[in-house]
Design a protein around this motif. Structure first.
Motif, PDB file in Angstrom:
ATOM      1  N   ALA A 157       0.881  -1.160   0.000  1.00  0.00           N
ATOM      2  CA  ALA A 157       0.000   0.000   0.000  1.00  0.00           C
ATOM      3  C   ALA A 157       0.924   1.216   0.000  1.00  0.00           C
ATOM      4  O   ALA A 157       1.935   1.245   0.718  1.00  0.00           O
ATOM      5  CB  ALA A 157      -0.907  -0.007   1.221  1.00  0.00           C
TER       6      ALA A 157
ATOM      7  N   VAL B 296       2.023   5.323   0.198  1.00  0.00           N
ATOM      8  CA  VAL B 296       1.788   6.678   0.681  1.00  0.00           C
ATOM      9  C   VAL B 296       2.987   7.540   0.290  1.00  0.00           C
ATOM     10  O   VAL B 296       3.983   7.032  -0.232  1.00  0.00           O
ATOM     11  CB  VAL B 296       1.584   6.727   2.218  1.00  0.00           C
TER      12      VAL B 296
ATOM     13  N   ASN C  62      -3.069  10.434   1.194  1.00  0.00           N
ATOM     14  CA  ASN C  62      -3.862   9.323   0.646  1.00  0.00           C
ATOM     15  C   ASN C  62      -3.007   8.068   0.655  1.00  0.00           C
ATOM     16  O   ASN C  62      -1.767   8.131   0.647  1.00  0.00           O
ATOM     17  CB  ASN C  62      -4.378   9.626  -0.768  1.00  0.00           C
ATOM     18  N   CYS C  63      -3.664   6.921   0.681  1.00  0.00           N
ATOM     19  CA  CYS C  63      -2.992   5.615   0.690  1.00  0.00           C
ATOM     20  C   CYS C  63      -3.614   4.778  -0.423  1.00  0.00           C
ATOM     21  O   CYS C  63      -4.794   4.410  -0.346  1.00  0.00           O
ATOM     22  CB  CYS C  63      -3.185   4.936   2.047  1.00  0.00           C
ATOM     23  N   ASN C  64      -2.834   4.499  -1.470  1.00  0.00           N
ATOM     24  CA  ASN C  64      -3.323   3.741  -2.619  1.00  0.00           C
ATOM     25  C   ASN C  64      -2.924   2.278  -2.496  1.00  0.00           C
ATOM     26  O   ASN C  64      -1.811   1.969  -2.056  1.00  0.00           O
ATOM     27  CB  ASN C  64      -2.767   4.333  -3.918  1.00  0.00           C
ATOM     28  N   TYR C  65      -3.831   1.394  -2.904  1.00  0.00           N
ATOM     29  CA  TYR C  65      -3.559  -0.043  -2.762  1.00  0.00           C
ATOM     30  C   TYR C  65      -4.136  -0.803  -3.945  1.00  0.00           C
ATOM     31  O   TYR C  65      -4.991  -0.311  -4.677  1.00  0.00           O
ATOM     32  CB  TYR C  65      -4.132  -0.580  -1.452  1.00  0.00           C
TER      33      TYR C  65
ATOM     34  N   VAL D  56       2.550  -0.977   4.374  1.00  0.00           N
ATOM     35  CA  VAL D  56       2.425   0.398   3.883  1.00  0.00           C
ATOM     36  C   VAL D  56       3.831   0.955   3.712  1.00  0.00           C
ATOM     37  O   VAL D  56       4.640   0.917   4.655  1.00  0.00           O
ATOM     38  CB  VAL D  56       1.622   1.273   4.858  1.00  0.00           C
TER      39      VAL D  56
ATOM     40  N   LEU E 176      -8.247  -1.417   4.614  1.00  0.00           N
ATOM     41  CA  LEU E 176      -8.064  -0.631   3.399  1.00  0.00           C
ATOM     42  C   LEU E 176      -9.397  -0.411   2.690  1.00  0.00           C
ATOM     43  O   LEU E 176      -9.698   0.689   2.229  1.00  0.00           O
ATOM     44  CB  LEU E 176      -7.074  -1.322   2.464  1.00  0.00           C
TER      45      LEU E 176
ATOM     46  N   ASN F  25     -10.447   4.211   5.201  1.00  0.00           N
ATOM     47  CA  ASN F  25      -9.453   4.964   5.974  1.00  0.00           C
ATOM     48  C   ASN F  25      -8.549   4.004   6.748  1.00  0.00           C
ATOM     49  O   ASN F  25      -9.012   2.960   7.233  1.00  0.00           O
ATOM     50  CB  ASN F  25     -10.129   5.905   6.979  1.00  0.00           C
ATOM     51  N   VAL F  26      -7.270   4.362   6.862  1.00  0.00           N
ATOM     52  CA  VAL F  26      -6.335   3.647   7.731  1.00  0.00           C
ATOM     53  C   VAL F  26      -5.541   4.696   8.511  1.00  0.00           C
ATOM     54  O   VAL F  26      -5.479   5.869   8.126  1.00  0.00           O
ATOM     55  CB  VAL F  26      -5.362   2.747   6.934  1.00  0.00           C
TER      56      VAL F  26
ATOM     57  N   THR G   8      -5.800   8.361   7.262  1.00  0.00           N
ATOM     58  CA  THR G   8      -5.487   8.578   5.847  1.00  0.00           C
ATOM     59  C   THR G   8      -6.524   7.905   4.959  1.00  0.00           C
ATOM     60  O   THR G   8      -6.780   6.705   5.108  1.00  0.00           O
ATOM     61  CB  THR G   8      -4.090   8.005   5.524  1.00  0.00           C
TER      62      THR G   8
ATOM     63  N   THR H 286      -8.090   5.933   1.871  1.00  0.00           N
ATOM     64  CA  THR H 286      -7.524   4.894   1.009  1.00  0.00           C
ATOM     65  C   THR H 286      -8.162   4.944  -0.377  1.00  0.00           C
ATOM     66  O   THR H 286      -9.328   5.315  -0.523  1.00  0.00           O
ATOM     67  CB  THR H 286      -7.725   3.499   1.617  1.00  0.00           C
TER      68      THR H 286
END
Length: 389
Positions: free
Chosen positions: A175, A177, A197-200, A315, A338, A342-343, A350, A352
């Motif tokens: 994931a 950031v 933001n956290c992209n996965y 992450v 995820l 939000n995580v 953050t 997701t």
């Protein structure tokens, strides 16, 4: 009453498929069945679990043949819609990678390094029945005298077209950031500054390789859903990690197993093969892949009972750490977290952002399920193992 050990064969399951008696469920449904009935009863009741993913798969491409026309030629350079193709394979064979950008991409002229059109778009255009412009050059020989070729072609004009993907279906992934003070543009999409933001990626409990973590049933020769048609696993993919660190369920904790896949491109459907322009990074291709998991025994039922809450992902910082080769793990989060939207990373909540479509991944799994239930798709025995220990 004692429950007896389950021991099925693929031949027996195929016989049930032919007779229309096979019980087929998707991987989402199997989670609830195993939770409610237990692995032994689940293995007794279910014959096949279908998995699916629809996600950017940059290591994909098209191996094709353009045919000969008098006078014949041995192509040394080729372009489709000004996307360069590799021609060092045979006289009129070539390979086009989905991430190869067009040489005259107008976006690249305005914003260097940012491409709007490339190999993935050519592949989608061909599947949609559009004509693409073929330009080829050759140095000329006595047996291959033609030096130039310039014409429009459609997919129907190509004698052979094979999707050949060196690395698909990552078993787990990071994931992403960004801890720097400015936005960074990556293959995981744009990442805003200061961990905003956290992209996965991956399809979680629907994802093929989470449902067979030790490659017990998936190997060379496994028949699969690929891009809306039938394809095959031809071995482990590039960057395949043979001995990953695993959790108590046997699931890899970091990017690990991969698959090399092939399929008849002319069978495929543009709904499941879609070009992507990733802002500030370049071109990619979203590919639909579905793999059937036969319920040979209760062990396979246990594996296919994997839930999003069982899957953990690292992450990592793509602002400084990733480009500089520093693999620090900032946090470990579950796929369930995820998907929640939000995580918490370094004490900060953050948002997701998924790169993989859950809706399309489920559609892939359900389409494969339908094929099997109708008797249009039989399972295959793998002819060689993929290393996983």
């Amino acid at each position: 009453m004692a429950q007896h050990q389950v021991n099925k064969t693929i031949k027996e399951i195929n016989d049930r498929i032919r007779k229309g008696k096979a019980v087929v469920v998707n991987a989402d449904e199997m989670v609830e069945i195993v939770k409610k009935e237990g692995k032994v009863r689940a293995a007794q009741e279910v014959d096949v679990v279908t998995t699916g993913t629809f996600s950017p798969m940059c290591s994909s491409g098209l191996l094709f043949n353009i045919g000969q026309q008098p006078p014949v030629m041995k192509v040394s350079r080729m372009w489709l819609n000004n996307v360069p193709c590799h021609c060092g394979v045979a006289a009129v064979d070539a390979y086009m990678g989905c991430t190869e950008p067009s040489e005259d991409d107008p976006l690249n002229k305005v914003h260097p390094g940012r491409f709007a059109y490339g190999g993935g778009h050519v592949m989608e255009d061909l599947l949609r029945g559009k004509a693409v412009h073929l330009r080829a050059e050759a140095y000329g020989t006595d047996c291959y005298p033609r030096r130039e070729l310039d014409k429009d072609v459609t997919l129907a004009d190509l004698p052979n077209a094979i999707m050949l993907n060196p690395r698909n279906c990552y078993q787990n992934y990071n994931a992403a950031v960004n801890l720097t003070s400015g936005t960074v543009y990556t293959y995981m999409g744009p990442l805003k500054s200061n961990c905003s933001n956290c992209n996965y990626a991956t399809a979680g409990q629907l994802s093929p390789l989470f449902n067979d973590p030790y490659f017990k049933t998936i190997g060379m020769g496994t028949r699969i859903f690929l891009g809306g048609g039938i394809g095959y696993v031809i071995g482990e993919g590039t960057q395949h990690v043979q001995k990953p660190k695993r959790n108590e369920r046997g699931l890899p904790e970091n990017p690990s197993g991969t698959l090399m896949l092939k399929g008849d491109f002319k069978q495929m459907n543009a709904r499941y093969v879609r070009a992507q322009s990733i802002v500030g990074y370049g071109v990619s291709l979203a590919v639909g892949v579905g793999i059937p998991i036969p319920m040979l025994n209760e062990e396979m039922a246990w594996f296919t009972g994997v839930a999003d809450s069982d899957i953990t992902m690292p992450v990592k910082d793509y602002g400084y750490d990733y480009p500089n080769g520093i693999p620090r793990e900032l946090a470990r989060v579950t796929f369930e977290e995820l998907k929640s939207g939000n995580v918490t990373i370094n004490g900060k909540e953050t948002p997701t952002v998924p790169l993989t479509s859950h809706i399309m991944s489920l559609e892939v799994a359900d389409t494969l399920k339908e094929w099997i239930e109708k008797g249009d798709f039989l399972l295959t025995e793998k002819v060689d193992d993929i290393p996983s220990f």
